[in-house]
Motif scaffolding. Structure first.
Motif, mmCIF file in Angstrom:
data_model
loop_
_atom_site.group_PDB
_atom_site.id
_atom_site.type_symbol
_atom_site.label_atom_id
_atom_site.label_comp_id
_atom_site.label_asym_id
_atom_site.label_seq_id
_atom_site.Cartn_x
_atom_site.Cartn_y
_atom_site.Cartn_z
ATOM 1 N N ASN A 194 0.831 -1.202 0.000
ATOM 2 C CA ASN A 194 0.000 0.000 0.000
ATOM 3 C C ASN A 194 0.864 1.251 0.000
ATOM 4 N N GLU A 195 1.907 1.254 -0.808
ATOM 5 C CA GLU A 195 2.861 2.351 -0.778
ATOM 6 C C GLU A 195 2.278 3.678 -1.260
ATOM 7 N N THR A 196 1.131 3.646 -1.930
ATOM 8 C CA THR A 196 0.525 4.889 -2.402
ATOM 9 C C THR A 196 -0.233 5.616 -1.283
ATOM 10 N N LEU A 197 -0.505 4.934 -0.177
ATOM 11 C CA LEU A 197 -1.219 5.545 0.937
ATOM 12 C C LEU A 197 -0.263 6.376 1.782
ATOM 13 N N THR A 198 -0.749 7.516 2.256
ATOM 14 C CA THR A 198 0.049 8.306 3.185
ATOM 15 C C THR A 198 -0.049 7.665 4.563
ATOM 16 N N ALA A 199 0.788 8.120 5.469
ATOM 17 C CA ALA A 199 0.781 7.552 6.825
ATOM 18 C C ALA A 199 -0.570 7.736 7.500
ATOM 19 N N PHE A 200 -1.272 8.816 7.179
ATOM 20 C CA PHE A 200 -2.548 9.089 7.837
ATOM 21 C C PHE A 200 -3.725 8.349 7.201
ATOM 22 N N GLN A 201 -3.517 7.714 6.061
ATOM 23 C CA GLN A 201 -4.585 6.961 5.404
ATOM 24 C C GLN A 201 -4.571 5.478 5.780
ATOM 25 N N ARG A 202 -3.590 5.062 6.512
ATOM 26 C CA ARG A 202 -3.471 3.635 6.848
ATOM 27 C C ARG A 202 -4.413 3.252 7.978
ATOM 28 N N ARG A 203 -4.834 1.999 7.978
ATOM 29 C CA ARG A 203 -5.825 1.515 8.933
ATOM 30 C C ARG A 203 -5.340 1.535 10.370
ATOM 31 N N PHE A 204 -4.053 1.378 10.588
ATOM 32 C CA PHE A 204 -3.527 1.242 11.949
ATOM 33 C C PHE A 204 -3.165 2.571 12.593
#
Length: 96
Positions: free
Chosen positions: A43-53
């Motif tokens: 999921n490298e396209t997601l920013t740190a704030f878009q991740r589920r955890f």
């Protein structure tokens, strides 16, 4: 002994694990692999704030802040503190 030389044979594998078992599986892979496992972010396209955890990390940060506060207050009062053990011991008690 593990080696990261390019001439060494390597394999790219995909492991799909239930989210509930992920922590235990990654822990075992890390212990068995002895540093020869490399993880790829799918999921490298997601920013740190878009991740589920992210919410879990925020909770850990808040808990760390509270623990630092209590530690400082205990130190100010001169109260003796006894070590509770290691993280691995805690995880073993937790069933991890």
């Amino acid at each position: 002994m593990a080696s990261w030389f390019r001439s060494m044979d390597m394999q790219y594998v995909s492991i799909i694990v239930n989210e509930d078992a992920a922590h235990s599986c990654i822990k075992l892979i890390g212990q068995i692999g002895q540093g020869v496992v490399q993880f790829t972010d799918l999921n490298e396209t997601l920013t740190a704030f878009q991740r589920r955890f992210v919410s879990m990390i925020k909770r850990c940060d808040e808990l760390e802040r509270k623990l630092k506060y209590f530690s400082g207050e205990i130190e100010k009062c001169g109260m003796p503190v006894q070590a509770a053990g290691t993280v691995n011991e805690f995880l073993e008690l937790d069933g991890g």
